[in-house]
Motif scaffolding. Sequence first.
Motif, PDB file in Angstrom:
ATOM      1  N   MET A  40     -70.730 -48.374 -58.562  1.00 11.55           N
ATOM      2  CA  MET A  40     -70.460 -49.793 -58.777  1.00 11.55           C
ATOM      3  C   MET A  40     -70.384 -50.103 -60.272  1.00 11.55           C
ATOM      4  SD  MET A  40     -69.865 -52.609 -57.326  1.00 11.55           S
ATOM      5  CE  MET A  40     -69.937 -54.370 -57.582  1.00 11.55           C
ATOM      6  N   PHE A  41     -71.283 -49.515 -61.057  1.00 14.68           N
ATOM      7  CA  PHE A  41     -71.271 -49.764 -62.495  1.00 14.68           C
ATOM      8  C   PHE A  41     -70.007 -49.207 -63.140  1.00 14.68           C
ATOM      9  CE2 PHE A  41     -75.958 -49.331 -61.611  1.00 14.68           C
ATOM     10  CZ  PHE A  41     -76.171 -50.696 -61.545  1.00 14.68           C
ATOM     11  N   LYS A  42     -69.565 -48.041 -62.657  1.00 16.60           N
ATOM     12  CA  LYS A  42     -68.326 -47.474 -63.194  1.00 16.60           C
ATOM     13  C   LYS A  42     -67.133 -48.354 -62.867  1.00 16.60           C
ATOM     14  CE  LYS A  42     -69.663 -42.662 -63.523  1.00 16.60           C
ATOM     15  NZ  LYS A  42     -70.952 -42.404 -62.999  1.00 16.60           N
ATOM     16  N   MET A  43     -67.125 -48.926 -61.663  1.00 19.89           N
ATOM     17  CA  MET A  43     -66.047 -49.864 -61.299  1.00 19.89           C
ATOM     18  C   MET A  43     -66.084 -51.099 -62.196  1.00 19.89           C
ATOM     19  SD  MET A  43     -65.934 -49.726 -57.110  1.00 19.89           S
ATOM     20  CE  MET A  43     -65.585 -51.449 -57.060  1.00 19.89           C
ATOM     21  N   LEU A  44     -67.270 -51.644 -62.413  1.00 19.46           N
ATOM     22  CA  LEU A  44     -67.401 -52.825 -63.258  1.00 19.46           C
ATOM     23  C   LEU A  44     -66.996 -52.529 -64.695  1.00 19.46           C
ATOM     24  CD1 LEU A  44     -70.773 -54.322 -61.971  1.00 19.46           C
ATOM     25  CD2 LEU A  44     -68.490 -55.275 -61.657  1.00 19.46           C
ATOM     26  N   ALA A  45     -67.293 -51.326 -65.166  1.00 20.75           N
ATOM     27  CA  ALA A  45     -66.957 -50.954 -66.535  1.00 20.75           C
ATOM     28  C   ALA A  45     -65.451 -50.874 -66.747  1.00 20.75           C
ATOM     29  CB  ALA A  45     -67.612 -49.628 -66.903  1.00 20.75           C
ATOM     30  N   LYS A  46     -64.697 -50.715 -65.668  1.00 19.36           N
ATOM     31  CA  LYS A  46     -63.235 -50.629 -65.771  1.00 19.36           C
ATOM     32  C   LYS A  46     -62.561 -51.993 -65.763  1.00 19.36           C
ATOM     33  CE  LYS A  46     -62.998 -46.046 -63.839  1.00 19.36           C
ATOM     34  NZ  LYS A  46     -62.572 -45.179 -62.770  1.00 19.36           N
ATOM     35  N   VAL A  47     -63.365 -53.047 -65.544  1.00 23.00           N
ATOM     36  CA  VAL A  47     -62.812 -54.392 -65.550  1.00 23.00           C
ATOM     37  C   VAL A  47     -62.255 -54.672 -66.942  1.00 23.00           C
ATOM     38  CG1 VAL A  47     -63.384 -56.841 -65.370  1.00 23.00           C
ATOM     39  CG2 VAL A  47     -64.363 -55.210 -63.762  1.00 23.00           C
ATOM     40  N   ASP A  48     -61.051 -55.189 -66.980  1.00 21.54           N
ATOM     41  CA  ASP A  48     -60.380 -55.459 -68.250  1.00 21.54           C
ATOM     42  C   ASP A  48     -60.902 -56.773 -68.834  1.00 21.54           C
ATOM     43  OD1 ASP A  48     -58.633 -55.117 -70.359  1.00 21.54           O
ATOM     44  OD2 ASP A  48     -56.979 -56.135 -69.327  1.00 21.54           O
ATOM     45  N   LEU A  49     -61.725 -56.657 -69.859  1.00 24.40           N
ATOM     46  CA  LEU A  49     -62.257 -57.833 -70.535  1.00 24.40           C
ATOM     47  C   LEU A  49     -61.622 -57.962 -71.914  1.00 24.40           C
ATOM     48  CD1 LEU A  49     -66.048 -57.512 -69.734  1.00 24.40           C
ATOM     49  CD2 LEU A  49     -64.447 -59.118 -68.739  1.00 24.40           C
ATOM     50  N   SER A  50     -61.682 -59.130 -72.414  1.00 24.39           N
ATOM     51  CA  SER A  50     -61.147 -59.383 -73.747  1.00 24.39           C
ATOM     52  C   SER A  50     -61.908 -58.556 -74.776  1.00 24.39           C
ATOM     53  CB  SER A  50     -61.279 -60.870 -74.065  1.00 24.39           C
ATOM     54  OG  SER A  50     -61.001 -61.093 -75.425  1.00 24.39           O
ATOM     55  N   GLU A  51     -61.176 -57.797 -75.574  1.00 23.25           N
ATOM     56  CA  GLU A  51     -61.812 -56.993 -76.617  1.00 23.25           C
ATOM     57  C   GLU A  51     -62.331 -57.864 -77.749  1.00 23.25           C
ATOM     58  OE1 GLU A  51     -59.648 -53.572 -77.891  1.00 23.25           O
ATOM     59  OE2 GLU A  51     -59.096 -53.041 -75.847  1.00 23.25           O
ATOM     60  N   SER A  52     -61.911 -59.125 -77.777  1.00 23.16           N
ATOM     61  CA  SER A  52     -62.370 -60.019 -78.838  1.00 23.16           C
ATOM     62  C   SER A  52     -63.727 -60.651 -78.521  1.00 23.16           C
ATOM     63  CB  SER A  52     -61.327 -61.123 -79.084  1.00 23.16           C
ATOM     64  OG  SER A  52     -61.180 -61.901 -77.911  1.00 23.16           O
ATOM     65  N   ASP A  53     -64.250 -60.409 -77.323  1.00 27.02           N
ATOM     66  CA  ASP A  53     -65.547 -60.964 -76.939  1.00 27.02           C
ATOM     67  C   ASP A  53     -66.612 -59.884 -77.070  1.00 27.02           C
ATOM     68  OD1 ASP A  53     -67.746 -62.163 -75.846  1.00 27.02           O
ATOM     69  OD2 ASP A  53     -66.796 -62.717 -73.950  1.00 27.02           O
ATOM     70  N   PRO A  54     -67.335 -59.867 -78.209  1.00 28.17           N
ATOM     71  CA  PRO A  54     -68.322 -58.800 -78.426  1.00 28.17           C
ATOM     72  C   PRO A  54     -69.462 -58.811 -77.405  1.00 28.17           C
ATOM     73  CG  PRO A  54     -68.378 -60.406 -80.223  1.00 28.17           C
ATOM     74  CD  PRO A  54     -67.257 -60.789 -79.322  1.00 28.17           C
TER      75      PRO A  54
END
Length: 175
Positions: A40-54
């Motif tokens: 589940m954590f690996k799936m969540l880590a693949k979520v495309d988030l804004s790289e501008s949000d540290p």
Amino acid sequence: MNRIIITLLLALAPLFSQAQNFEKYENMKDVDAMVMTSKMFKMLAKVDLSESDPEAQEYMKLIENLDRIQIYKSSNPDVMQKMATDVQAYLQKGSLEELMRVKDDGQNIKFYSVPGKNDNYVKELFMYLQGSNSNKPMTVILSITGDIDLSQLSKLTADLKVPGAEKLKDANKKS
């Protein structure tokens, strides 16, 4: 020969079941349970988030290094007693060190950890809460395993809405 094998297996069983101590609560009637695995954590880590949000990037970094989160909560007195017994046995078997204790608003909360690669990291964070919520007795067991950054962990547990986990902010200040 069979007796020797059976005796050996019985002697080694507690070593293999230590991590399994709390999974039995998943299917109990009066227990609220949540278990998240590394998949589940690996799936969540693949979520495309804004790289501008540290902050989002730090959050992703935290969860991709987790192995497992287990949360068990009950208000049933019999189950609460079983949980107390299992927690005591778990603490006696393992290499957990006490991190902090908090007694606040009718709740006794204890945090334990297994040291990690440095003072800011742990391999396991274990929380045990006994108390009440809205005058209703309650016991909560929380176990998080992985490569855990304590400075980021309070954000995750706050998002999971785990009773008592808000005290983790104080734990990080003390370490």
